[in-house]
Motif scaffolding. Structure first.
Motif, mmCIF file in Angstrom:
data_model
loop_
_atom_site.group_PDB
_atom_site.id
_atom_site.type_symbol
_atom_site.label_atom_id
_atom_site.label_comp_id
_atom_site.label_asym_id
_atom_site.label_seq_id
_atom_site.Cartn_x
_atom_site.Cartn_y
_atom_site.Cartn_z
ATOM 1 N N LEU A 177 -26.111 -87.588 -72.464
ATOM 2 C CA LEU A 177 -27.194 -87.155 -71.619
ATOM 3 C C LEU A 177 -27.190 -85.956 -70.870
ATOM 4 C CD1 LEU A 177 -26.749 -90.590 -69.548
ATOM 5 C CD2 LEU A 177 -28.758 -90.147 -70.920
ATOM 6 N N ALA A 178 -28.349 -85.433 -70.390
ATOM 7 C CA ALA A 178 -28.214 -84.152 -69.691
ATOM 8 C C ALA A 178 -27.173 -84.447 -68.357
ATOM 9 C CB ALA A 178 -29.530 -83.850 -69.250
ATOM 10 N N ALA A 179 -26.479 -83.643 -68.211
ATOM 11 C CA ALA A 179 -25.398 -83.622 -67.207
ATOM 12 C C ALA A 179 -25.952 -83.907 -65.733
ATOM 13 C CB ALA A 179 -24.539 -82.442 -67.056
ATOM 14 N N ASP A 180 -27.420 -83.608 -65.340
ATOM 15 C CA ASP A 180 -27.965 -83.613 -64.347
ATOM 16 C C ASP A 180 -28.928 -84.990 -64.280
ATOM 17 O OD1 ASP A 180 -30.031 -82.865 -65.786
ATOM 18 O OD2 ASP A 180 -30.555 -80.974 -64.729
ATOM 19 N N HIS A 181 -28.936 -85.757 -65.318
ATOM 20 C CA HIS A 181 -29.806 -86.855 -65.512
ATOM 21 C C HIS A 181 -28.953 -87.877 -64.636
ATOM 22 C CE1 HIS A 181 -31.792 -90.428 -66.818
ATOM 23 N NE2 HIS A 181 -32.575 -89.621 -67.214
ATOM 24 N N ALA A 242 -29.325 -81.128 -73.279
ATOM 25 C CA ALA A 242 -28.851 -80.517 -72.147
ATOM 26 C C ALA A 242 -30.189 -79.985 -71.362
ATOM 27 C CB ALA A 242 -28.181 -79.352 -72.569
ATOM 28 N N ALA A 243 -31.194 -79.880 -72.155
ATOM 29 C CA ALA A 243 -32.580 -79.211 -71.653
ATOM 30 C C ALA A 243 -33.529 -80.569 -70.982
ATOM 31 C CB ALA A 243 -33.478 -78.859 -72.588
ATOM 32 N N GLY A 244 -32.641 -81.863 -71.214
ATOM 33 C CA GLY A 244 -33.323 -83.051 -70.545
ATOM 34 C C GLY A 244 -34.561 -83.520 -71.434
ATOM 35 N N GLU A 245 -34.764 -83.145 -72.647
ATOM 36 C CA GLU A 245 -36.105 -83.232 -73.389
ATOM 37 C C GLU A 245 -35.778 -84.948 -73.962
ATOM 38 O OE1 GLU A 245 -37.344 -80.500 -76.063
ATOM 39 O OE2 GLU A 245 -36.215 -78.762 -74.992
ATOM 40 N N ALA A 246 -34.462 -85.207 -74.371
ATOM 41 C CA ALA A 246 -34.386 -86.389 -75.012
ATOM 42 C C ALA A 246 -32.837 -86.718 -74.903
ATOM 43 C CB ALA A 246 -34.596 -86.460 -76.453
ATOM 44 N N MET A 247 -32.388 -88.073 -75.148
ATOM 45 C CA MET A 247 -30.784 -88.452 -75.323
ATOM 46 C C MET A 247 -30.588 -88.791 -76.640
ATOM 47 S SD MET A 247 -30.936 -91.925 -75.254
ATOM 48 C CE MET A 247 -29.127 -92.303 -75.001
ATOM 49 N N CYS A 248 -29.292 -89.396 -76.701
ATOM 50 C CA CYS A 248 -28.796 -89.872 -77.963
ATOM 51 C C CYS A 248 -27.709 -90.505 -77.715
ATOM 52 C CB CYS A 248 -28.682 -88.756 -79.003
ATOM 53 S SG CYS A 248 -27.438 -87.586 -78.875
ATOM 54 N N PHE A 249 -27.113 -91.305 -78.908
ATOM 55 C CA PHE A 249 -26.003 -91.937 -78.954
ATOM 56 C C PHE A 249 -25.077 -91.225 -80.004
ATOM 57 C CE2 PHE A 249 -29.054 -95.470 -77.581
ATOM 58 C CZ PHE A 249 -28.547 -95.681 -76.282
#
Length: 313
Positions: A177-181, A242-249
């Motif tokens: 995840l993005a660290a700021d999510h 990191a840009a907050g555009e998506a996440m993944c596993f």
């Protein structure tokens, strides 16, 4: 064009024809082919002479295919594809005869203890064998086997039906995840937390069965995943997250191997684990070099079960 044909067209000329069809511009096609525009024009004229028909209509440097060119296009693709396959199979046979093994690795697999164990045993058992490692991206880690550009690949299943695997290790998967999510601040999550969140997507050539597993698509409740930007390698994946555009596993080992500013890894309680495996093309399982590395994998895993400390570093 005249009816007489002096010689068969060359594969080089057919490749140039295919490139010209894609660009529809002599200058761009020549640049892509690393030749001059006059040389390209000469080769296309020679192709037409050998075929006995005009394949393109010229208007300055811009072209379009003639009716005959359109009819010949699929046959040209088939001929070039057949020669490419022939070359790949021949290269594989050369490697087998010479004792050269091309090993593909994906992500951080080359650094994993089980990979180093297998390759260490292989080198000990077959000191005359030359081992070449190549790094593969998301789009080519399975294709490298199918196209025989790699003899074996250390990867993360699932794989397509034409590929066999030997299981090497199992580890949990984590959310990236993005660290700021807001979710990144929680100590542990479940899949339900990610409902509706976009997941990074893969290039079209990546088998969907592979990315469906890694994206957990569909989710346990039957819902389908919403996909975000397409990424081609780990760095573009991590940048997108990191840009907050998506996440993944990702495998839990990503915490160590892919720590990046702006990215955080979080445990997911109900996420199935991932496996590491050695993979090879089913049709090539009996080839000498492939058989040697398969044997090394079996021996390495037997050693790890009996005495983990005996595994070579």
């Amino acid at each position: 064009m005249g009816a007489s044909r002096s010689r068969e067209p060359s594969i080089h000329q057919l490749r140039l024809f295919l490139t010209l069809n894609e660009e529809l511009h002599f200058g761009r096609a020549a640049a892509r082919s690393f030749i001059t525009q006059p040389a390209l024009s000469q080769q296309i004229r020679e192709l037409e002479k050998r075929l006995g028909v005009a394949v393109v209509e010229r208007s300055g440097r811009t072209v379009r295919l003639t009716e005959a060119g359109q009819a010949l296009l699929p046959e040209a693709r088939a001929a070039v594809g057949a020669v490419d396959r022939l070359r790949r199979v021949a290269d594989a046979q050369v490697r087998q005869v010479s004792g050269r093994l091309v090993v593909g690795t994906m992500g951080a697999e080359a650094s994993m203890k089980h990979t180093r164990s297998v390759l260490g045993l292989l080198r000990n058992r077959h000191p005359g064998m030359t081992v070449q490692l190549i790094n593969l991206g998301f789009g080519d880690h399975l294709a490298a086997l199918a196209q025989q550009e790699a003899d074996v690949v250390f990867l993360r299943p699932p794989v397509t039906d034409d590929i066999e695997v030997h299981h090497l290790a199992t580890e949990p998967r984590v959310a990236c995840l993005a660290a700021d999510h807001p979710l990144a601040a929680l100590p542990a999550l479940t899949l339900a937390h990610f409902y509706g969140m976009p997941v990074v997507d893969m290039p079209q050539q990546v088998p969907r069965l592979w990315w469906d597993f890694w994206a957990v698509d569909p989710r346990p409740d039957g819902s389908r995943v919403r996909y975000g930007p397409v990424v081609t390698d780990m760095e573009s994946l991590l940048h997108t997250v990191a840009a907050g555009e998506a996440m993944c596993f990702l495998p839990a080992a990503a915490r160590e191997y892919f720590a990046r500013p702006g990215v955080k890894y979080v445990d997911v309680a109900d996420l199935a684990p991932s496996t590491s495996a050695l993979a090879w093309l089913r049709a090539r399982r009996s080839e000498a070099t492939v058989r040697a590395v398969r044997q090394a994998a079996r021996e390495a895993m037997t050693r790890s079960v009996c005495d983990p400390e005996t595994m070579p570093a």
